[in-house]
Motif scaffolding. Sequence first.
Motif, PDB file in Angstrom:
ATOM      1  N   LEU A 138       0.865  -1.176   0.000  1.00  0.00           N
ATOM      2  CA  LEU A 138       0.000   0.000   0.000  1.00  0.00           C
ATOM      3  C   LEU A 138       0.898   1.221   0.000  1.00  0.00           C
ATOM      4  N   GLN A 139       0.971   1.882  -1.143  1.00  0.00           N
ATOM      5  CA  GLN A 139       1.732   3.117  -1.257  1.00  0.00           C
ATOM      6  C   GLN A 139       0.818   4.266  -0.874  1.00  0.00           C
ATOM      7  N   MET A 140       1.195   4.981   0.172  1.00  0.00           N
ATOM      8  CA  MET A 140       0.373   6.073   0.688  1.00  0.00           C
ATOM      9  C   MET A 140       1.103   7.391   0.483  1.00  0.00           C
ATOM     10  N   SER A 141       0.442   8.318  -0.181  1.00  0.00           N
ATOM     11  CA  SER A 141       1.029   9.625  -0.451  1.00  0.00           C
ATOM     12  C   SER A 141       0.074  10.715   0.017  1.00  0.00           C
ATOM     13  N   SER A 142       0.600  11.929   0.094  1.00  0.00           N
ATOM     14  CA  SER A 142      -0.211  13.077   0.543  1.00  0.00           C
ATOM     15  C   SER A 142      -0.966  12.743   1.817  1.00  0.00           C
ATOM     16  N   LEU A 143      -0.249  12.168   2.756  1.00  0.00           N
ATOM     17  CA  LEU A 143      -0.884  11.700   3.981  1.00  0.00           C
ATOM     18  C   LEU A 143      -1.432  12.856   4.809  1.00  0.00           C
ATOM     19  N   LYS A 144      -2.551  12.580   5.444  1.00  0.00           N
ATOM     20  CA  LYS A 144      -3.247  13.568   6.273  1.00  0.00           C
ATOM     21  C   LYS A 144      -3.333  13.047   7.712  1.00  0.00           C
ATOM     22  N   PRO A 145      -3.483  13.938   8.677  1.00  0.00           N
ATOM     23  CA  PRO A 145      -3.628  13.475  10.067  1.00  0.00           C
ATOM     24  C   PRO A 145      -4.772  12.482  10.229  1.00  0.00           C
ATOM     25  N   GLU A 146      -5.819  12.627   9.438  1.00  0.00           N
ATOM     26  CA  GLU A 146      -6.959  11.695   9.549  1.00  0.00           C
ATOM     27  C   GLU A 146      -6.656  10.305   8.993  1.00  0.00           C
ATOM     28  N   ASP A 147      -5.508  10.118   8.398  1.00  0.00           N
ATOM     29  CA  ASP A 147      -5.067   8.784   7.964  1.00  0.00           C
ATOM     30  C   ASP A 147      -4.433   8.005   9.119  1.00  0.00           C
ATOM     31  N   THR A 148      -4.237   8.666  10.243  1.00  0.00           N
ATOM     32  CA  THR A 148      -3.649   8.003  11.405  1.00  0.00           C
ATOM     33  C   THR A 148      -4.532   6.861  11.872  1.00  0.00           C
ATOM     34  N   ALA A 149      -3.954   5.679  11.960  1.00  0.00           N
ATOM     35  CA  ALA A 149      -4.708   4.483  12.329  1.00  0.00           C
ATOM     36  C   ALA A 149      -3.760   3.291  12.398  1.00  0.00           C
ATOM     37  N   VAL A 150      -4.272   2.190  12.903  1.00  0.00           N
ATOM     38  CA  VAL A 150      -3.590   0.910  12.747  1.00  0.00           C
ATOM     39  C   VAL A 150      -4.074   0.313  11.433  1.00  0.00           C
ATOM     40  N   TYR A 151      -3.137  -0.041  10.583  1.00  0.00           N
ATOM     41  CA  TYR A 151      -3.455  -0.602   9.275  1.00  0.00           C
ATOM     42  C   TYR A 151      -3.284  -2.118   9.325  1.00  0.00           C
ATOM     43  N   TYR A 152      -4.322  -2.810   8.883  1.00  0.00           N
ATOM     44  CA  TYR A 152      -4.341  -4.271   8.915  1.00  0.00           C
ATOM     45  C   TYR A 152      -4.387  -4.842   7.499  1.00  0.00           C
ATOM     46  N   CYS A 153      -3.626  -5.888   7.308  1.00  0.00           N
ATOM     47  CA  CYS A 153      -3.685  -6.638   6.061  1.00  0.00           C
ATOM     48  C   CYS A 153      -4.720  -7.747   6.202  1.00  0.00           C
ATOM     49  N   ASN A 154      -5.415  -8.015   5.119  1.00  0.00           N
ATOM     50  CA  ASN A 154      -6.439  -9.057   5.086  1.00  0.00           C
ATOM     51  C   ASN A 154      -6.330  -9.801   3.772  1.00  0.00           C
ATOM     52  N   ALA A 155      -6.484 -11.109   3.814  1.00  0.00           N
ATOM     53  CA  ALA A 155      -6.363 -11.877   2.576  1.00  0.00           C
ATOM     54  C   ALA A 155      -7.202 -13.141   2.635  1.00  0.00           C
ATOM     55  N   ASP A 156      -7.670 -13.558   1.464  1.00  0.00           N
ATOM     56  CA  ASP A 156      -8.373 -14.834   1.305  1.00  0.00           C
ATOM     57  C   ASP A 156      -7.363 -15.852   0.794  1.00  0.00           C
ATOM     58  N   LEU A 157      -7.075 -16.848   1.613  1.00  0.00           N
ATOM     59  CA  LEU A 157      -6.037 -17.831   1.310  1.00  0.00           C
ATOM     60  C   LEU A 157      -6.625 -19.226   1.175  1.00  0.00           C
ATOM     61  N   LYS A 158      -6.052 -19.974   0.232  1.00  0.00           N
ATOM     62  CA  LYS A 158      -6.374 -21.391   0.083  1.00  0.00           C
ATOM     63  C   LYS A 158      -5.104 -22.169   0.387  1.00  0.00           C
ATOM     64  N   LEU A 159      -5.179 -23.074   1.362  1.00  0.00           N
ATOM     65  CA  LEU A 159      -3.975 -23.785   1.782  1.00  0.00           C
ATOM     66  C   LEU A 159      -3.680 -25.007   0.930  1.00  0.00           C
ATOM     67  N   TYR A 160      -4.703 -25.586   0.337  1.00  0.00           N
ATOM     68  CA  TYR A 160      -4.543 -26.769  -0.504  1.00  0.00           C
ATOM     69  C   TYR A 160      -5.411 -26.598  -1.748  1.00  0.00           C
ATOM     70  N   SER A 161      -5.115 -27.360  -2.777  1.00  0.00           N
ATOM     71  CA  SER A 161      -5.877 -27.235  -4.015  1.00  0.00           C
ATOM     72  C   SER A 161      -7.338 -27.601  -3.811  1.00  0.00           C
ATOM     73  N   PHE A 162      -7.589 -28.491  -2.845  1.00  0.00           N
ATOM     74  CA  PHE A 162      -8.947 -28.984  -2.643  1.00  0.00           C
ATOM     75  C   PHE A 162      -9.698 -28.230  -1.541  1.00  0.00           C
ATOM     76  N   SER A 163      -9.033 -27.287  -0.872  1.00  0.00           N
ATOM     77  CA  SER A 163      -9.677 -26.585   0.243  1.00  0.00           C
ATOM     78  C   SER A 163     -10.359 -25.317  -0.232  1.00  0.00           C
ATOM     79  N   LYS A 164     -11.176 -24.751   0.635  1.00  0.00           N
ATOM     80  CA  LYS A 164     -11.853 -23.505   0.331  1.00  0.00           C
ATOM     81  C   LYS A 164     -10.997 -22.329   0.780  1.00  0.00           C
ATOM     82  N   TYR A 165     -11.286 -21.162   0.238  1.00  0.00           N
ATOM     83  CA  TYR A 165     -10.598 -19.967   0.692  1.00  0.00           C
ATOM     84  C   TYR A 165     -11.066 -19.603   2.103  1.00  0.00           C
TER      85      TYR A 165
END
Length: 121
Positions: free
Chosen positions: A80-107
């Motif tokens: 995440l490239q963040m530019s022109s940052l503002k004070p209101e951008d202050t926060a804890v940023y979390y990554c989230n992803a849908d992962l499949k561990l095996y070919s036969f498993s669900k995300y």
Amino acid sequence: QVQLVESGGGLVQPGGSLRLSCAASGSIFSIETMAWYRQAPGKQRELVAAITRDGSTGYADSVKGRFTISRDNAKKTAYLQMSSLKPEDTAVYYCNADLKLYSFSKYRNYWGQGTQVTVSS
């Protein structure tokens, strides 16, 4: 063990830039959508940006034109490239992803531990 590890947060002055990284580790067969969320003190967690495996992106209105999400599928990493940052951008940023561990498993949906971004003079 599958993990999402964020890095790149810190303190930056208004108008400055930061680049966050989210690396997925462990035995992973496939990664679908990767996204960044943020949560400011006293507020609900909100979606900032998301990117699909084929590169389609979406952004919150509050960051359009200032933030850019990208990913490297070979490295199992989102940025995440963040530019022109503002004070209101202050926060804890979390990554989230849908992962499949095996070919036969669900995300399944996974979260990182978060990285603090503080925009202040």
